[in-house]
Design an enzyme around this catalytic site. Sequence first.
Site, PDB file in Angstrom:
ATOM      1  N   ASP A 282       0.841  -1.211   0.000  1.00 29.63           N
ATOM      2  CA  ASP A 282       0.000   0.000   0.000  1.00 29.63           C
ATOM      3  C   ASP A 282       0.872   1.256   0.000  1.00 29.63           C
ATOM      4  OD1 ASP A 282      -2.475  -1.338   0.099  1.00 29.63           O
ATOM      5  OD2 ASP A 282      -2.140  -1.771   2.218  1.00 29.63           O
ATOM      6  N   GLY A 283       2.027   1.174   0.680  1.00 29.04           N
ATOM      7  CA  GLY A 283       2.918   2.328   0.763  1.00 29.04           C
ATOM      8  C   GLY A 283       3.391   2.769  -0.619  1.00 29.04           C
ATOM      9  N   ASN A 361      -4.596   8.528   2.069  1.00 24.91           N
ATOM     10  CA  ASN A 361      -5.067   7.891   3.304  1.00 24.91           C
ATOM     11  C   ASN A 361      -5.589   8.917   4.314  1.00 24.91           C
ATOM     12  OD1 ASN A 361      -4.799   5.193   2.877  1.00 24.91           O
ATOM     13  ND2 ASN A 361      -2.895   4.940   3.997  1.00 24.91           N
ATOM     14  N   ASP A 391      -4.106  12.283  22.209  1.00 29.51           N
ATOM     15  CA  ASP A 391      -2.849  12.166  21.460  1.00 29.51           C
ATOM     16  C   ASP A 391      -2.933  12.857  20.107  1.00 29.51           C
ATOM     17  OD1 ASP A 391      -1.628  10.874  23.446  1.00 29.51           O
ATOM     18  OD2 ASP A 391      -1.550   8.904  22.504  1.00 29.51           O
TER      19      ASP A 391
HETATM   20  N1  LIG Z   1      -1.214   2.603  14.229  1.00 29.80           N
HETATM   21  C1  LIG Z   1      -1.332   2.429  12.928  1.00 29.80           C
HETATM   22  O1  LIG Z   1      -2.062   1.583  12.437  1.00 29.80           O
HETATM   23  C2  LIG Z   1      -0.560   3.327  12.021  1.00 29.80           C
HETATM   24  C3  LIG Z   1       0.381   4.202  12.526  1.00 29.80           C
HETATM   25  C4  LIG Z   1       1.039   5.028  11.626  1.00 29.80           C
HETATM   26  C5  LIG Z   1       0.757   4.973  10.259  1.00 29.80           C
HETATM   27  N2  LIG Z   1      -0.166   4.108   9.814  1.00 29.80           N
HETATM   28  C6  LIG Z   1      -0.551   4.053   8.405  1.00 29.80           C
HETATM   29  O2  LIG Z   1       0.526   3.836   7.560  1.00 29.80           O
HETATM   30  C7  LIG Z   1       0.266   4.568   6.395  1.00 29.80           C
HETATM   31  C8  LIG Z   1       1.530   4.719   5.605  1.00 29.80           C
HETATM   32  O3  LIG Z   1       1.758   3.471   5.014  1.00 29.80           O
HETATM   33  P1  LIG Z   1       3.216   3.040   4.577  1.00 29.80           P
HETATM   34  O4  LIG Z   1       3.108   1.722   3.892  1.00 29.80           O
HETATM   35  O5  LIG Z   1       3.870   4.169   3.895  1.00 29.80           O
HETATM   36  O6  LIG Z   1       3.918   2.888   5.959  1.00 29.80           O
HETATM   37  P2  LIG Z   1       4.368   1.537   6.693  1.00 29.80           P
HETATM   38  O7  LIG Z   1       5.389   0.854   5.873  1.00 29.80           O
HETATM   39  O8  LIG Z   1       4.670   1.909   8.088  1.00 29.80           O
HETATM   40  O9  LIG Z   1       3.063   0.620   6.651  1.00 29.80           O
HETATM   41  C9  LIG Z   1       1.899   0.856   7.384  1.00 29.80           C
HETATM   42  C10 LIG Z   1       0.913  -0.276   7.208  1.00 29.80           C
HETATM   43  O10 LIG Z   1      -0.353   0.296   6.905  1.00 29.80           O
HETATM   44  C11 LIG Z   1      -0.912  -0.395   5.804  1.00 29.80           C
HETATM   45  N3  LIG Z   1      -1.759   0.499   5.032  1.00 29.80           N
HETATM   46  C12 LIG Z   1      -1.399   1.607   4.359  1.00 29.80           C
HETATM   47  N4  LIG Z   1      -2.483   2.148   3.756  1.00 29.80           N
HETATM   48  C13 LIG Z   1      -3.522   1.338   4.056  1.00 29.80           C
HETATM   49  C14 LIG Z   1      -4.903   1.370   3.735  1.00 29.80           C
HETATM   50  N5  LIG Z   1      -5.429   2.339   3.008  1.00 29.80           N
HETATM   51  N6  LIG Z   1      -5.698   0.385   4.218  1.00 29.80           N
HETATM   52  C15 LIG Z   1      -5.181  -0.592   4.988  1.00 29.80           C
HETATM   53  N7  LIG Z   1      -3.892  -0.673   5.328  1.00 29.80           N
HETATM   54  C16 LIG Z   1      -3.074   0.296   4.872  1.00 29.80           C
HETATM   55  C17 LIG Z   1       0.277  -0.858   4.982  1.00 29.80           C
HETATM   56  O11 LIG Z   1      -0.087  -1.957   4.164  1.00 29.80           O
HETATM   57  C18 LIG Z   1       1.243  -1.231   6.051  1.00 29.80           C
HETATM   58  O12 LIG Z   1       1.056  -2.545   6.476  1.00 29.80           O
HETATM   59  C19 LIG Z   1      -0.300   5.856   6.882  1.00 29.80           C
HETATM   60  O13 LIG Z   1      -1.019   6.530   5.900  1.00 29.80           O
HETATM   61  C20 LIG Z   1      -1.141   5.385   8.027  1.00 29.80           C
HETATM   62  O14 LIG Z   1      -2.475   5.135   7.646  1.00 29.80           O
HETATM   63  C21 LIG Z   1      -0.826   3.282  10.668  1.00 29.80           C
HETATM   64  N1  LIG Z   2       9.091   4.237  -5.101  1.00 27.84           N
HETATM   65  C1  LIG Z   2       9.303   4.522  -3.831  1.00 27.84           C
HETATM   66  N2  LIG Z   2      10.244   5.419  -3.456  1.00 27.84           N
HETATM   67  C2  LIG Z   2      10.465   5.704  -2.146  1.00 27.84           C
HETATM   68  N3  LIG Z   2       9.827   5.127  -1.149  1.00 27.84           N
HETATM   69  C3  LIG Z   2       8.892   4.222  -1.445  1.00 27.84           C
HETATM   70  C4  LIG Z   2       8.578   3.871  -2.798  1.00 27.84           C
HETATM   71  N4  LIG Z   2       7.610   2.937  -2.798  1.00 27.84           N
HETATM   72  C5  LIG Z   2       7.331   2.724  -1.493  1.00 27.84           C
HETATM   73  N5  LIG Z   2       8.083   3.487  -0.700  1.00 27.84           N
HETATM   74  C6  LIG Z   2       8.048   3.515   0.762  1.00 27.84           C
HETATM   75  O1  LIG Z   2       8.485   2.253   1.237  1.00 27.84           O
HETATM   76  C7  LIG Z   2       7.732   1.885   2.388  1.00 27.84           C
HETATM   77  C8  LIG Z   2       7.225   0.455   2.258  1.00 27.84           C
HETATM   78  O2  LIG Z   2       6.467   0.344   1.093  1.00 27.84           O
HETATM   79  P1  LIG Z   2       5.250  -0.640   0.966  1.00 27.84           P
HETATM   80  O3  LIG Z   2       4.229  -0.362   1.997  1.00 27.84           O
HETATM   81  O4  LIG Z   2       4.806  -0.575  -0.444  1.00 27.84           O
HETATM   82  O5  LIG Z   2       5.895  -2.042   1.195  1.00 27.84           O
HETATM   83  P2  LIG Z   2       5.752  -3.013   2.413  1.00 27.84           P
HETATM   84  O6  LIG Z   2       6.087  -2.267   3.660  1.00 27.84           O
HETATM   85  O7  LIG Z   2       6.578  -4.219   2.090  1.00 27.84           O
HETATM   86  O8  LIG Z   2       4.240  -3.382   2.352  1.00 27.84           O
HETATM   87  P3  LIG Z   2       3.408  -3.962   3.563  1.00 27.84           P
HETATM   88  O9  LIG Z   2       3.352  -2.870   4.578  1.00 27.84           O
HETATM   89  O10 LIG Z   2       2.107  -4.285   2.955  1.00 27.84           O
HETATM   90  O11 LIG Z   2       4.162  -5.154   4.043  1.00 27.84           O
HETATM   91  C9  LIG Z   2       6.600   2.913   2.502  1.00 27.84           C
HETATM   92  O12 LIG Z   2       6.904   3.771   3.575  1.00 27.84           O
HETATM   93  C10 LIG Z   2       6.622   3.664   1.227  1.00 27.84           C
HETATM   94  O13 LIG Z   2       6.328   5.040   1.377  1.00 27.84           O
END
Ligand SMILES: NC(=O)c1ccc[n+]([C@@H]2O[C@H](COP(=O)([O-])OP(=O)(O)OC[C@H]3O[C@@H](n4cnc5c(N)ncnc54)[C@H](O)[C@@H]3O)[C@@H](O)[C@H]2O)c1
Ligand SMILES: Nc1ncnc2c1ncn2[C@@H]1O[C@H](COP(=O)(O)OP(=O)(O)OP(=O)(O)O)[C@@H](O)[C@H]1O
Length: 518
Positions: A282-283, A361, A391
């Site tokens: 999703d990131g 998001n 918080d």
């Molecule tokens: N306590 C928490 O649950 C918490 C805390 C901080 C951030 N987040 C979420 O992480 C997001 C950033 O994601 P990232 O991947 O860059 O960071 P990250 O790598 O820390 O991953 C956060 C997790 O949130 C999940 N996620 C992201 N968007 C989602 C969605 N729309 N629906 C369900 N799950 C989702 C991702 O798959 C990942 O497992 C933020 O937008 C925020 O929503 C969650």
């Molecule tokens: N092209 C990109 N350049 C820089 N940062 C990126 C890029 N794609 C993803 N990221 C960053 O890398 C982090 C992890 O990406 P992503 O959530 O896609 O993978 P993941 O953590 O393996 O997935 P999941 O959380 O589902 O296990 C996120 O914080 C996202 O913002």
Amino acid sequence: MSTYKLIDSNGNGDVNSLCSNPENGFSNLSVQEFLIQQTPMQATDDHLIEFSEALRTVAKALRGAAEGKAVAQAEAAEWKRRYELERSKNAESQQKEVSNGVCSDESNCQRMEHSAKSPRLHALENGNAGRNGMESICSHEVLQDGNGDGNKLMRKASFKLAWGCKGQANNDQHKKEIVSFERGNISTAERSSKQISLTWESNPQTVLIFTKPNSTSVRILSVELVRWLRMQKGLNIYVEPRVKAELLAESSSFNFVQTWEDDKEISRLHTKVDLLITLGGDGTVLWAASMFKGPVPPIVPFSMGSLGFMTPFHSEQYRECLEAVLRGPISITLRHRLQCHIIRDKARHEYETEETMLVLNEVTIDRGISSYLTNLECYCDNSFVTCVQGDGLILSTTSGSTAYSLAAGGSMVHPQVPGILFTPICPHSLSFRPLILPDHVTVRVQVPFNSRSSAWVSFDGKDRKQLEAGDALVCSMAPWPVSTACQVESTNDFLRSIHDGLHWNLRKIQSFDGPRET
Ligand SMILES: NC(=O)c1ccc[n+]([C@@H]2O[C@H](COP(=O)([O-])OP(=O)(O)OC[C@H]3O[C@@H](n4cnc5c(N)ncnc54)[C@H](O)[C@@H]3O)[C@@H](O)[C@H]2O)c1
Ligand SMILES: Nc1ncnc2c1ncn2[C@@H]1O[C@H](COP(=O)(O)OP(=O)(O)OP(=O)(O)O)[C@@H](O)[C@H]1O
């Protein structure tokens, strides 16, 4: 009736204000005179002194309240002025967008094919909409390549969006009005959220691939994917500068891959690219969307992470999946985004505000490293909502409802429902339930001037910025949604993701034997 004379703080009597009590014979005496004449009546003296002090306290409190009200009114007037400034700025920029691209009929669309510089989704008011009985919007443009050579024309693929399932015609006569009120009867003619399908009207030619960094499996797949898209599909391919370097390190034959050098080029990408592909979780979808501060080409998200709410496609099946997408029609989920501005108290008289941030998001306002409670004043279209003491606060899209907002106790909402989730983070109150606000509102979150600490804002979990006392965040629905391709269709994909991703409401089925209602 009793009469009293009031004595000021210096002990001076105000001879004008008299209270009379004919029954006790004090009617013509000031309190001071009374006090002088009646010195033996110590208890009465004490009472009067106490009473005058109480009145002084009340007067002081009233003065304080009046001053507070005046300050609040001045502040409200200032905010109103800033809102209007923001609103007119937004209206102006939207107007510019519209005049750059919207075509209201086919002839206009065709005319624009030769003039438009940036692509838009266009509302077809008639003509095409009637063709198959479905409401549709289309993008028809030929774009001039912005490389500055002035010669090369890049044709951007044209597509149309239709309300219905997988492009199948809906036989019902299409009605434009969402609410009709014929003969005074109010009825809703159209549902606001429907399954939307995308049909290409000309072949997509250019794709942009985003990949999660530092992942060997993603790097291997990206090499394979780029080769296949170029060799088998003859597509132009854009990647991020980092990925281009990775590909060139793999083989110099990847020199056909295009990339960008600066922010200006990024801001023009949407005029060249037909389709985005993401390889990650999703990131990576959030990352891809964040690159587009305006219109976003449709995204085909492949799952290469652990969760994948927005990534329905399996990377092993990329060929079949992309064949189907490039052929169309495909179901899409239209995901709304929020646009956020920070308004600094220090810059309250300046016209320019900080850069607008778009989130897919959520935007979060929290206490950061401070150990104090956040104290956030929240307004919705200038009406006071509440003061968040806890918080922090999450303002989430419905797509983000399954992310941080869910973790903070917010409801899960289908991503195509338009609305803004208002979810507190650990509120120190027993009755602070999350809210869902309609999509047309503007929310303002302000750190009060007397706040003990500053707050921190983050956008889709990134780009943290500090909000000092007096600063505010203003947030409303952005005009540029993100469309993501569906595996099946929007609702099926959403339900699958909450079942598979979160194991939602998983419970052992109760056995059939046992007590029964008779
Ligand atoms: N306590 C928490 O649950 C918490 C805390 C901080 C951030 N987040 C979420 O992480 C997001 C950033 O994601 P990232 O991947 O860059 O960071 P990250 O790598 O820390 O991953 C956060 C997790 O949130 C999940 N996620 C992201 N968007 C989602 C969605 N729309 N629906 C369900 N799950 C989702 C991702 O798959 C990942 O497992 C933020 O937008 C925020 O929503 C969650
Ligand atoms: N092209 C990109 N350049 C820089 N940062 C990126 C890029 N794609 C993803 N990221 C960053 O890398 C982090 C992890 O990406 P992503 O959530 O896609 O993978 P993941 O953590 O393996 O997935 P999941 O959380 O589902 O296990 C996120 O914080 C996202 O913002």
